[in-house]
Enzyme design. Structure first.
Site, short mmCIF file in Angstrom:
data_model
loop_
_atom_site.label_atom_id
_atom_site.label_comp_id
_atom_site.label_asym_id
_atom_site.label_seq_id
_atom_site.Cartn_x
_atom_site.Cartn_y
_atom_site.Cartn_z
N GLY A 14 0.77 -1.28 -0.06
CA GLY A 14 0.04 0.15 -0.13
C GLY A 14 1.05 1.36 -0.06
O GLY A 14 0.43 2.20 0.54
N ASN A 16 1.61 3.02 -2.72
CA ASN A 16 0.94 4.11 -3.56
C ASN A 16 -0.36 4.60 -2.83
O ASN A 16 -0.57 5.90 -3.07
CB ASN A 16 0.45 3.15 -4.82
CG ASN A 16 1.68 3.31 -5.74
OD1 ASN A 16 2.03 4.25 -6.45
ND2 ASN A 16 2.41 2.32 -6.03
N HIS A 107 0.65 0.52 -13.48
CA HIS A 107 1.22 -0.55 -13.85
C HIS A 107 2.58 -0.44 -13.93
O HIS A 107 3.10 0.56 -14.51
CB HIS A 107 0.66 -1.24 -15.24
CG HIS A 107 1.52 -2.44 -15.53
ND1 HIS A 107 0.90 -3.62 -15.08
CD2 HIS A 107 2.28 -2.82 -16.37
CE1 HIS A 107 1.68 -4.58 -15.56
NE2 HIS A 107 2.25 -4.15 -16.38
C1 GRF Z 1 3.24 -0.93 -7.60
O1 GRF Z 1 4.35 -1.08 -7.87
C2 GRF Z 1 2.15 -1.23 -8.79
O2 GRF Z 1 2.93 -0.81 -10.04
C3 GRF Z 1 1.87 -2.57 -8.92
O3 GRF Z 1 1.90 -3.18 -7.47
C4 GRF Z 1 2.65 -2.45 -6.92
C5 GRF Z 1 2.08 -2.22 -5.45
O4 GRF Z 1 2.79 -1.43 -4.68
N1 GRF Z 1 0.55 -2.88 -9.72
P1 GRF Z 1 2.22 -0.91 -3.14
O5 GRF Z 1 1.27 -1.77 -2.74
O6 GRF Z 1 1.77 0.38 -3.66
O7 GRF Z 1 3.43 -0.77 -2.41
#
Ligand code: GRF
Length: 187
Positions: A14, A16, A107
């Site tokens: 999480g 992001n 992505h």
């Molecule tokens: C991100 O790098 C995104 O590109 C991919 O999954 C990852 C998730 O990371 N779809 P986080 O859970 O946000 O740390």
């Protein structure tokens, strides 16, 4: 201006999600995270739901109609945008059709290259010169919706899966908020 009420889907760390929550404290940022949905009950990212007192829902994707449960909660909370942030399941077509507002995904590659999983491994194996991330709208085909924004960087000879992930995620934390502003506007 009223911010759009957003639901963020996660499966893992999480990071992001954390970026989106932090950015949404800014009055001019177009969304506020009002709901977090995870398909993993132990997802580390759920700590942000607790930390920032944001309602969350755990879904069991092996149960029939689990998507209806999610959709009900989303409707109940007046959500008008969904952000997928490391959500490792494919949304059912019916869910995508029923939610008539934007669903956005990030992505870790320069789409349309390297759709799907094991992205970093394939990028290294393919000896790519450049990589980056893509923020795009979700449609019924995997990683194929309209691209909102891409950010790229050069791959160095010493890069490996681990360093690529670190570099890509750094770029993601800038790209996701920027893409939301591009798509939804700045207040
Ligand atoms: C991100 O790098 C995104 O590109 C991919 O999954 C990852 C998730 O990371 N779809 P986080 O859970 O946000 O740390």
């Amino acid at each position: 201006m009223v911010k759009k009420r957003a639901c963020v889907f996660i499966s893992g760390k999480g990071t992001n999600l954390n970026t989106l929550i932090k950015r949404s404290r800014d009055n001019s940022f177009p969304i506020k995270v009002e709901l977090i949905i995870s398909n993993k009950k132990n997802a580390k990212g759920l700590m942000y739901a607790k930390k920032f007192a944001i309602p969350f829902l755990i879904i069991n994707t092996s149960k029939k109609n689990y998507d209806l449960k999610a959709l009900n909660e989303i409707t109940k909370r007046n959500i008008s945008v969904i952000c997928l942030a490391g959500y490792m399941k494919i949304l059912p077509k019916n869910f995508i059709r029923s939610f008539k507002k934007p669903i956005i995904n990030i992505h870790p590659s320069l789409l349309p290259k390297f759709k799907g999983i094991n992205t970093y491994k394939r990028i290294i194996e393919n000896k790519e010169k450049m990589t980056g991330c893509t923020v795009h709208l979700v449609n019924e085909n995997l990683d194929s919706g309209k691209i909102i924004l891409k950010k790229s960087f050069k791959i160095e000879p010493y890069d490996n899966e681990k360093t690529l992930k670190i570099k890509t995620q750094k770029v993601e934390y800038k790209s996701y908020p920027e893409a939301l502003i591009k798509l939804l506007g700045k207040y």
